[in-house]
Design an enzyme around this catalytic site. Structure first.
Site, short mmCIF file in Angstrom:
data_model
loop_
_atom_site.label_atom_id
_atom_site.label_comp_id
_atom_site.label_asym_id
_atom_site.label_seq_id
_atom_site.Cartn_x
_atom_site.Cartn_y
_atom_site.Cartn_z
CB CYS A 115 -0.95 0.00 1.20
SG CYS A 115 -2.11 -1.37 1.21
CG HIS A 252 -3.13 3.71 1.96
ND1 HIS A 252 -3.64 3.23 0.78
CD2 HIS A 252 -3.13 2.67 2.84
CE1 HIS A 252 -3.96 1.95 0.93
NE2 HIS A 252 -3.66 1.60 2.17
CG ASN A 282 -6.59 -0.63 1.16
OD1 ASN A 282 -5.86 -0.23 0.26
ND2 ASN A 282 -6.12 -1.07 2.31
#
Length: 325
Positions: A115, A252, A282
């Site tokens: 990520c 993020h 996500n």
């Protein structure tokens, strides 16, 4: 003193056509729309179609960034793709993007920091431009995380989505101050002791399988809030700016509670945070460029704005970038 800066000249994103609302999971899992929203802030996400690959989504996002910048593929010197879900073990997804765009020059490679991948890729692009090895770099985050889900694990499979975002950075001369446009500072970190908190339980040399995502959610949450605030503050200090000078945090997009808590620790109001997690879930390395592109399209992010982007992912790996748009 003049200094070469990596300046944003084009941004674009791509989302697969299929939109999956939270309610779809109620038929197969002990979950609900309310449960998912309350714990993550996610309302929906996009899933790639059968046969739709990470590199194809990356190419689509890249074309939009090129169009915004008014550039042709061969104007690009370097293609860097941040991904944990490449089409193949090798060659790199970036070389597939290079071919998909019709580029006949330059170089391409992947960055894998889960990520945090887009932040790591931006730092690499900034270094290439600062050193004179590239005049223009195409930096992409692209993921098909729907391909590595355990669909029986309600704690993970409802959180992730697919998509791609692309940013073009160009070498331009600045005055060497925080007023310059472009990347002003980066801060990168990792600690392999925490690998078991977030990982995929398969791989070429270990199991010869793709595997599925495994996560210790509470521990990841705890590390995320602490480490994201720390890395953002470290990058801001390197850039010589204060949190109150930030126009936008572009984080993020993992979990709305993490985003909110991190902003609170930094003393930044949520009215200065770009939030897209409700619509995308996500998307790992794709989440920051997706949020940047959406923020620009909404009219939130404007030329000259001061942004800080921060992310944490498996590894654990985490980092931040300060960029003046």
């Amino acid at each position: 003193m003049t200094k070469l800066r990596a300046v944003s000249v084009g941004i674009g994103h791509y989302l697969p056509a299929r939109i999956v609302e939270n309610a779809e999971f109620e038929a197969t899992l002990d979950t609900s729309d309310d449960w998912i929203r309350s714990r993550s802030g996610i309302e929906r996400r996009h899933f790639a179609a059968d046969g739709e690959t990470t590199s194809q989504m990356a190419v689509a996002a890249a074309r939009k960034a090129l169009d915004m910048a008014g550039l042709a593929p061969d104007d690009i010197d370097a293609v860097i793709v941040a991904t944990s879900t490449p089409d193949l073990t090798f060659p790199s997804c970036a070389t597939m993007v290079q071919a998909g765009l019709g580029m006949t020059r330059g170089f391409a490679f992947d960055v894998q920091a889960v990520c945090a991948g887009f932040v790591f890729a931006l730092a690499n692009a900034d270094a290439l431009i600062a050193s004179g090895q590239a005049k223009r770099a195409l930096v992409i985050g692209a993921e098909t995380f729907s391909r590595i889900m355990d669909w029986t694990d309600r704690g993970t499979c409802v959180l992730f989505g697919d998509g791609a975002g692309a940013l073009i950075l160009e070498a331009q001369t600045g005055a060497g101050t925080a007023a310059d446009r472009g990347v002003l500072a980066t801060d990168l970190n990792s600690d392999g002791r925490y690998r078991d908190l977030l990982y995929v339980d398969g791989g070429v040399s270990s199991s010869q399988t793709t595997g599925v995502l495994r996560m210790e959610g509470r521990e990841v949450f705890r590390h995320a809030v602490e480490k994201l605030a720390q890395t953002a503050e470290a990058a801001l200090a390197k850039a010589g700016v204060q949190p109150e000078q930030i126009d936008w945090i572009v984080p993020h997009q993992a979990n709305l509670r993490i985003i909110t808590r991190t902003a609170q620790k930094m003393g930044v109001g949520m009215d200065r945070v770009v939030v897209t997690v409700q619509d995308h879930g996500n998307t790992s390395a794709a989440s920051i460029p997706l949020a940047l592109s959406v923020g620009v399209a909404r009219g939130q992010i404007k030329r000259g704005d001061l942004l800080v982007c921060e992310a944490i992912g498996g590894g654990l790996a985490w980092g931040a970038v300060v960029i003046r748009w």
